[in-house]
Design a protein around this motif. Structure first.
Motif, mmCIF file in Angstrom:
data_model
loop_
_atom_site.group_PDB
_atom_site.id
_atom_site.type_symbol
_atom_site.label_atom_id
_atom_site.label_comp_id
_atom_site.label_asym_id
_atom_site.label_seq_id
_atom_site.Cartn_x
_atom_site.Cartn_y
_atom_site.Cartn_z
ATOM 1 N N ASN A 72 0.812 -1.219 0.000
ATOM 2 C CA ASN A 72 0.000 0.000 0.000
ATOM 3 C C ASN A 72 0.845 1.269 0.000
ATOM 4 N N SER A 73 2.183 1.102 0.040
ATOM 5 C CA SER A 73 3.102 2.237 -0.033
ATOM 6 C C SER A 73 4.407 1.747 -0.649
ATOM 7 N N PRO A 74 5.263 2.655 -1.134
ATOM 8 C CA PRO A 74 6.506 2.227 -1.784
ATOM 9 C C PRO A 74 7.394 1.387 -0.878
ATOM 10 N N GLN A 75 7.974 0.322 -1.458
ATOM 11 C CA GLN A 75 8.821 -0.611 -0.710
ATOM 12 C C GLN A 75 10.119 -0.896 -1.465
ATOM 13 N N SER A 76 10.596 0.056 -2.242
ATOM 14 C CA SER A 76 11.802 -0.160 -3.039
ATOM 15 C C SER A 76 13.008 -0.451 -2.156
ATOM 16 N N GLY A 77 13.872 -1.335 -2.645
ATOM 17 C CA GLY A 77 15.107 -1.649 -1.937
ATOM 18 C C GLY A 77 14.926 -2.527 -0.720
ATOM 19 N N LYS A 78 13.751 -3.094 -0.529
ATOM 20 C CA LYS A 78 13.508 -3.930 0.648
ATOM 21 C C LYS A 78 14.057 -5.344 0.489
ATOM 22 N N GLY A 79 14.475 -5.709 -0.726
ATOM 23 C CA GLY A 79 15.008 -7.048 -0.924
ATOM 24 C C GLY A 79 14.004 -8.098 -0.499
ATOM 25 N N HIS A 80 14.499 -9.121 0.214
ATOM 26 C CA HIS A 80 13.625 -10.225 0.616
ATOM 27 C C HIS A 80 13.083 -10.060 2.040
ATOM 28 N N ALA A 81 12.938 -8.820 2.465
ATOM 29 C CA ALA A 81 12.444 -8.548 3.822
ATOM 30 C C ALA A 81 11.011 -9.054 3.998
ATOM 31 N N ILE A 82 10.731 -9.525 5.216
ATOM 32 C CA ILE A 82 9.372 -9.910 5.602
ATOM 33 C C ILE A 82 9.015 -9.215 6.907
ATOM 34 N N THR A 83 7.736 -9.090 7.156
ATOM 35 C CA THR A 83 7.255 -8.420 8.361
ATOM 36 C C THR A 83 7.079 -9.442 9.477
ATOM 37 N N ILE A 84 7.863 -9.286 10.544
ATOM 38 C CA ILE A 84 7.763 -10.249 11.659
ATOM 39 C C ILE A 84 7.525 -9.576 13.012
ATOM 40 N N ASN A 85 7.750 -8.276 13.111
ATOM 41 C CA ASN A 85 7.622 -7.593 14.404
ATOM 42 C C ASN A 85 6.419 -6.670 14.487
ATOM 43 N N SER A 86 5.562 -6.725 13.494
ATOM 44 C CA SER A 86 4.325 -5.962 13.526
ATOM 45 C C SER A 86 3.266 -6.721 12.735
ATOM 46 N N THR A 87 2.024 -6.267 12.865
ATOM 47 C CA THR A 87 0.926 -6.949 12.188
ATOM 48 C C THR A 87 0.762 -6.429 10.762
ATOM 49 N N LEU A 88 0.016 -7.188 9.980
ATOM 50 C CA LEU A 88 -0.299 -6.800 8.611
ATOM 51 C C LEU A 88 -1.797 -6.540 8.483
ATOM 52 N N THR A 89 -2.136 -5.592 7.633
ATOM 53 C CA THR A 89 -3.536 -5.360 7.287
ATOM 54 C C THR A 89 -3.645 -5.277 5.763
ATOM 55 N N PHE A 90 -4.838 -5.563 5.252
ATOM 56 C CA PHE A 90 -5.051 -5.424 3.816
ATOM 57 C C PHE A 90 -6.473 -4.972 3.557
ATOM 58 N N GLU A 91 -6.669 -4.408 2.376
ATOM 59 C CA GLU A 91 -8.008 -3.999 1.972
ATOM 60 C C GLU A 91 -8.158 -4.122 0.469
ATOM 61 N N GLU A 92 -9.349 -4.450 0.052
ATOM 62 C CA GLU A 92 -9.654 -4.435 -1.370
ATOM 63 C C GLU A 92 -9.939 -3.009 -1.780
ATOM 64 N N ILE A 93 -9.322 -2.575 -2.866
ATOM 65 C CA ILE A 93 -9.523 -1.209 -3.322
ATOM 66 C C ILE A 93 -10.065 -1.223 -4.754
ATOM 67 N N SER A 94 -10.722 -0.143 -5.128
ATOM 68 C CA SER A 94 -11.334 -0.055 -6.461
ATOM 69 C C SER A 94 -10.432 0.746 -7.385
ATOM 70 N N LEU A 95 -9.933 0.082 -8.410
ATOM 71 C CA LEU A 95 -9.112 0.722 -9.428
ATOM 72 C C LEU A 95 -9.643 0.313 -10.797
ATOM 73 N N ASP A 96 -9.198 0.984 -11.839
ATOM 74 C CA ASP A 96 -9.695 0.694 -13.177
ATOM 75 C C ASP A 96 -9.339 -0.724 -13.599
ATOM 76 N N GLY A 97 -10.287 -1.377 -14.291
ATOM 77 C CA GLY A 97 -10.025 -2.701 -14.842
ATOM 78 C C GLY A 97 -10.881 -3.772 -14.210
ATOM 79 N N PRO A 98 -10.927 -4.954 -14.838
ATOM 80 C CA PRO A 98 -11.753 -6.058 -14.339
ATOM 81 C C PRO A 98 -11.104 -6.847 -13.210
ATOM 82 N N GLN A 99 -9.838 -6.623 -12.939
ATOM 83 C CA GLN A 99 -9.113 -7.388 -11.921
ATOM 84 C C GLN A 99 -9.566 -7.005 -10.511
ATOM 85 N N THR A 100 -9.159 -7.820 -9.539
ATOM 86 C CA THR A 100 -9.380 -7.495 -8.134
ATOM 87 C C THR A 100 -8.061 -7.043 -7.532
ATOM 88 N N ASP A 101 -8.083 -5.889 -6.841
ATOM 89 C CA ASP A 101 -6.871 -5.297 -6.287
ATOM 90 C C ASP A 101 -6.918 -5.294 -4.770
#
Length: 257
Positions: free
Chosen positions: A38-67
Protein backbone atom coordinates in the motif's frame (compact mmCIF):
# COMPACT_ATOMS: atom_id res chain seq x y z
CA UNK A 1 -11.15 -23.41 -20.91
CA UNK A 2 -10.22 -21.75 -17.64
CA UNK A 3 -8.16 -18.61 -18.08
CA UNK A 4 -4.67 -18.65 -16.56
CA UNK A 5 -4.60 -17.07 -13.12
CA UNK A 6 -2.01 -14.30 -12.90
CA UNK A 7 -0.87 -12.82 -9.58
CA UNK A 8 0.57 -9.31 -9.98
CA UNK A 9 2.67 -7.51 -7.38
CA UNK A 10 5.47 -4.94 -7.19
CA UNK A 11 7.60 -2.87 -4.82
CA UNK A 12 6.71 0.68 -5.93
CA UNK A 13 3.22 0.44 -4.44
CA UNK A 14 -0.15 -0.59 -5.78
CA UNK A 15 -0.94 2.76 -7.43
CA UNK A 16 2.43 3.14 -9.20
CA UNK A 17 2.13 3.58 -12.99
CA UNK A 18 4.39 0.57 -13.60
CA UNK A 19 2.10 -1.94 -11.92
CA UNK A 20 -1.03 -0.34 -13.37
CA UNK A 21 0.37 -0.84 -16.87
CA UNK A 22 1.42 -4.41 -16.06
CA UNK A 23 -2.10 -5.16 -14.80
CA UNK A 24 -3.54 -3.74 -18.03
CA UNK A 25 -1.21 -5.94 -20.10
CA UNK A 26 -2.02 -9.07 -18.05
CA UNK A 27 -5.78 -8.52 -18.27
CA UNK A 28 -5.45 -9.32 -21.98
CA UNK A 29 -3.93 -12.72 -21.11
CA UNK A 30 -5.79 -14.10 -18.11
CA UNK A 31 -7.63 -13.62 -14.84
CA UNK A 32 -5.71 -11.12 -12.74
CA UNK A 33 -5.46 -10.74 -8.98
CA UNK A 34 -3.30 -7.92 -7.63
CA UNK A 35 -1.74 -8.03 -4.17
CA UNK A 36 0.75 -5.21 -3.78
CA UNK A 37 2.15 -2.94 -1.06
CA UNK A 38 0.00 0.00 0.00
CA UNK A 39 3.10 2.24 -0.03
CA UNK A 40 6.51 2.23 -1.78
CA UNK A 41 8.82 -0.61 -0.71
CA UNK A 42 11.80 -0.16 -3.04
CA UNK A 43 15.11 -1.65 -1.94
CA UNK A 44 13.51 -3.93 0.65
CA UNK A 45 15.01 -7.05 -0.92
CA UNK A 46 13.62 -10.22 0.62
CA UNK A 47 12.44 -8.55 3.82
CA UNK A 48 9.37 -9.91 5.60
CA UNK A 49 7.26 -8.42 8.36
CA UNK A 50 7.76 -10.25 11.66
CA UNK A 51 7.62 -7.59 14.40
CA UNK A 52 4.32 -5.96 13.53
CA UNK A 53 0.93 -6.95 12.19
CA UNK A 54 -0.30 -6.80 8.61
CA UNK A 55 -3.54 -5.36 7.29
CA UNK A 56 -5.05 -5.42 3.82
CA UNK A 57 -8.01 -4.00 1.97
CA UNK A 58 -9.65 -4.44 -1.37
CA UNK A 59 -9.52 -1.21 -3.32
CA UNK A 60 -11.33 -0.05 -6.46
CA UNK A 61 -9.11 0.72 -9.43
CA UNK A 62 -9.69 0.69 -13.18
CA UNK A 63 -10.03 -2.70 -14.84
CA UNK A 64 -11.75 -6.06 -14.34
CA UNK A 65 -9.11 -7.39 -11.92
CA UNK A 66 -9.38 -7.49 -8.13
CA UNK A 67 -6.87 -5.30 -6.29
CA UNK A 68 -5.69 -5.76 -2.70
CA UNK A 69 -3.37 -3.33 -0.92
CA UNK A 70 -1.24 -4.88 1.85
CA UNK A 71 0.64 -3.05 4.59
CA UNK A 72 3.78 -5.10 4.03
CA UNK A 73 6.74 -5.84 1.80
CA UNK A 74 6.67 -7.37 -1.69
CA UNK A 75 7.56 -10.77 -0.25
CA UNK A 76 4.77 -10.39 2.32
CA UNK A 77 2.40 -9.75 -0.59
CA UNK A 78 3.25 -13.06 -2.27
CA UNK A 79 3.07 -15.04 0.97
CA UNK A 80 -0.21 -13.41 1.97
CA UNK A 81 -1.78 -13.86 -1.45
CA UNK A 82 -1.02 -17.56 -1.50
CA UNK A 83 -2.28 -18.15 2.05
CA UNK A 84 -5.23 -15.80 2.45
CA UNK A 85 -6.52 -14.51 -0.88
CA UNK A 86 -6.12 -16.92 -3.77
CA UNK A 87 -8.37 -19.95 -4.00
CA UNK A 88 -5.99 -21.76 -6.35
CA UNK A 89 -2.33 -21.51 -7.22
CA UNK A 90 -1.54 -18.88 -9.84
CA UNK A 91 -0.22 -20.06 -13.18
CA UNK A 92 2.33 -17.26 -13.14
CA UNK A 93 3.40 -14.49 -10.78
CA UNK A 94 4.54 -11.24 -12.38
CA UNK A 95 6.23 -8.47 -10.43
CA UNK A 96 6.72 -4.88 -11.59
CA UNK A 97 6.96 -3.08 -13.83
CA UNK A 98 9.67 -1.53 -11.67
CA UNK A 99 10.57 2.12 -12.07
CA UNK A 100 14.32 1.69 -12.66
CA UNK A 101 16.73 -1.14 -13.44
CA UNK A 102 17.11 -4.38 -11.52
CA UNK A 103 19.96 -5.71 -13.65
CA UNK A 104 23.30 -7.00 -12.38
CA UNK A 105 23.86 -6.75 -8.60
CA UNK A 106 20.62 -4.79 -8.20
CA UNK A 107 18.76 -8.10 -8.23
CA UNK A 108 19.73 -8.76 -4.60
CA UNK A 109 18.43 -5.40 -3.35
CA UNK A 110 15.26 -5.45 -5.39
CA UNK A 111 11.85 -5.88 -3.81
CA UNK A 112 10.47 -6.46 -7.31
CA UNK A 113 12.73 -9.45 -7.87
CA UNK A 114 12.41 -10.73 -4.31
CA UNK A 115 8.66 -11.07 -4.83
CA UNK A 116 9.37 -13.15 -7.94
CA UNK A 117 11.95 -15.22 -6.07
CA UNK A 118 9.48 -15.88 -3.26
CA UNK A 119 7.02 -17.20 -5.82
CA UNK A 120 9.78 -19.39 -7.22
CA UNK A 121 10.45 -20.79 -3.75
CA UNK A 122 6.80 -21.86 -3.73
CA UNK A 123 7.32 -23.70 -7.02
CA UNK A 124 5.52 -21.15 -9.17
CA UNK A 125 6.39 -19.60 -12.51
CA UNK A 126 7.59 -16.09 -11.76
CA UNK A 127 8.93 -13.10 -13.68
CA UNK A 128 10.18 -9.71 -12.53
CA UNK A 129 9.94 -6.82 -15.01
CA UNK A 130 11.88 -3.55 -14.76
CA UNK A 131 12.16 -0.51 -17.04
CA UNK A 132 15.36 1.54 -17.08
CA UNK A 133 13.49 4.74 -16.31
CA UNK A 134 12.96 6.06 -12.78
CA UNK A 135 10.48 8.71 -13.92
CA UNK A 136 6.93 8.47 -12.59
CA UNK A 137 5.83 9.39 -16.11
CA UNK A 138 7.89 6.64 -17.80
CA UNK A 139 6.38 5.16 -20.94
CA UNK A 140 5.76 1.50 -20.13
CA UNK A 141 3.73 0.87 -23.28
CA UNK A 142 6.78 0.66 -25.56
CA UNK A 143 7.58 -2.85 -24.31
CA UNK A 144 4.00 -4.14 -24.03
CA UNK A 145 4.30 -6.69 -26.85
CA UNK A 146 7.57 -8.06 -25.48
CA UNK A 147 6.20 -8.33 -21.95
CA UNK A 148 3.08 -10.17 -23.10
CA UNK A 149 5.10 -12.49 -25.34
CA UNK A 150 7.44 -13.44 -22.46
CA UNK A 151 4.54 -14.17 -20.11
CA UNK A 152 2.72 -16.25 -22.74
CA UNK A 153 5.87 -18.26 -23.46
CA UNK A 154 6.33 -19.02 -19.76
CA UNK A 155 2.69 -20.10 -19.49
CA UNK A 156 3.18 -22.42 -22.47
CA UNK A 157 6.58 -23.68 -21.30
CA UNK A 158 6.80 -23.62 -17.47
CA UNK A 159 10.13 -22.70 -15.95
CA UNK A 160 12.34 -25.32 -14.27
CA UNK A 161 11.74 -25.61 -10.56
CA UNK A 162 13.85 -23.08 -8.67
CA UNK A 163 14.30 -20.70 -11.62
CA UNK A 164 12.66 -17.29 -12.07
CA UNK A 165 13.24 -14.66 -14.75
CA UNK A 166 14.71 -11.19 -14.28
CA UNK A 167 13.63 -9.07 -17.26
CA UNK A 168 15.06 -5.58 -17.77
CA UNK A 169 13.88 -3.25 -20.51
CA UNK A 170 15.90 -0.37 -21.98
CA UNK A 171 14.40 3.11 -22.11
CA UNK A 172 13.72 3.07 -25.85
CA UNK A 173 10.88 3.42 -28.31
CA UNK A 174 9.54 0.04 -29.37
CA UNK A 175 10.95 0.43 -32.88
CA UNK A 176 14.42 1.00 -31.40
CA UNK A 177 14.42 -2.09 -29.18
CA UNK A 178 16.65 -4.53 -31.05
CA UNK A 179 15.10 -7.64 -29.52
CA UNK A 180 15.35 -9.90 -26.48
CA UNK A 181 18.62 -11.41 -25.33
CA UNK A 182 19.07 -14.13 -22.69
CA UNK A 183 22.01 -13.05 -20.56
CA UNK A 184 24.00 -13.68 -17.44
CA UNK A 185 24.19 -11.23 -14.57
CA UNK A 186 26.90 -8.63 -15.20
CA UNK A 187 29.85 -8.19 -12.85
CA UNK A 188 29.05 -4.70 -11.58
CA UNK A 189 28.52 -3.01 -8.24
CA UNK A 190 27.69 0.23 -6.52
CA UNK A 191 30.63 2.35 -5.39
CA UNK A 192 29.04 4.01 -2.40
CA UNK A 193 29.75 6.57 0.29
CA UNK A 194 27.74 8.37 2.94
CA UNK A 195 27.51 12.14 2.52
CA UNK A 196 27.75 13.70 5.99
CA UNK A 197 25.69 16.80 6.74
CA UNK A 198 24.61 18.74 9.82
CA UNK A 199 21.07 19.84 10.61
CA UNK A 200 20.15 23.24 12.16
CA UNK A 201 20.36 21.67 15.63
CA UNK A 202 23.96 20.59 15.09
CA UNK A 203 23.17 16.89 14.72
CA UNK A 204 24.91 14.96 11.96
CA UNK A 205 22.92 13.02 9.39
CA UNK A 206 23.88 11.04 6.29
CA UNK A 207 22.72 10.51 2.70
CA UNK A 208 23.78 7.39 0.81
CA UNK A 209 25.44 8.45 -2.44
CA UNK A 210 27.61 6.81 -5.09
CA UNK A 211 27.70 5.56 -8.64
CA UNK A 212 27.21 2.30 -10.50
CA UNK A 213 30.40 0.69 -11.80
CA UNK A 214 30.06 -1.87 -14.60
CA UNK A 215 33.31 -3.83 -14.78
CA UNK A 216 32.02 -6.43 -17.24
CA UNK A 217 32.95 -6.33 -20.94
CA UNK A 218 31.05 -9.45 -22.04
CA UNK A 219 28.35 -8.57 -24.58
CA UNK A 220 26.19 -11.33 -23.08
CA UNK A 221 26.16 -9.68 -19.64
CA UNK A 222 22.83 -8.01 -18.92
CA UNK A 223 24.20 -4.48 -18.43
CA UNK A 224 25.91 -4.55 -21.81
CA UNK A 225 22.94 -6.08 -23.63
CA UNK A 226 20.76 -3.29 -22.26
CA UNK A 227 23.28 -0.66 -23.34
CA UNK A 228 23.19 -2.21 -26.83
CA UNK A 229 19.41 -1.79 -27.04
CA UNK A 230 18.22 -5.28 -26.09
CA UNK A 231 15.75 -6.42 -23.46
CA UNK A 232 17.77 -8.65 -21.12
CA UNK A 233 16.45 -11.83 -19.52
CA UNK A 234 18.52 -13.45 -16.78
CA UNK A 235 17.38 -16.79 -15.34
CA UNK A 236 17.81 -16.46 -11.57
CA UNK A 237 18.15 -19.19 -8.93
CA UNK A 238 17.58 -18.71 -5.22
CA UNK A 239 20.04 -21.49 -4.34
CA UNK A 240 23.07 -19.39 -3.34
CA UNK A 241 25.39 -22.38 -2.91
CA UNK A 242 28.75 -21.99 -4.67
CA UNK A 243 28.56 -25.49 -6.14
CA UNK A 244 31.90 -25.21 -7.96
CA UNK A 245 33.63 -24.66 -4.61
CA UNK A 246 32.10 -27.58 -2.69
CA UNK A 247 34.87 -30.10 -3.46
CA UNK A 248 37.83 -27.71 -3.01
CA UNK A 249 36.36 -26.44 0.25
CA UNK A 250 35.70 -29.96 1.44
CA UNK A 251 39.31 -30.90 0.78
CA UNK A 252 40.44 -27.84 2.70
CA UNK A 253 38.11 -27.84 5.68
CA UNK A 254 36.17 -31.11 5.99
CA UNK A 255 37.19 -32.99 9.11
CA UNK A 256 36.01 -36.40 10.26
CA UNK A 257 38.02 -37.45 13.34
Amino acid sequence: MQKPLILVTNDDGITAPGIRHLVEFMNEIGEVIVVAPNSPQSGKGHAITINSTLTFEEISLDGPQTDYALSGTPVDCVKFALDKILTRKPDVVVSGINHGANSSINVIYSGTMSAAVEAGIEGLNAIGFSLLDFSWDADFTQAKEHIQRIVKKVLEHPLPKGVVLNVNIPKLKKEDIKGVKVCRQAYAKWEESFDERTNPHGKKYYWLTGYFNNMDTDENADENALADGYISIVPVKFDLTAHEYLNPLSELLAHNP
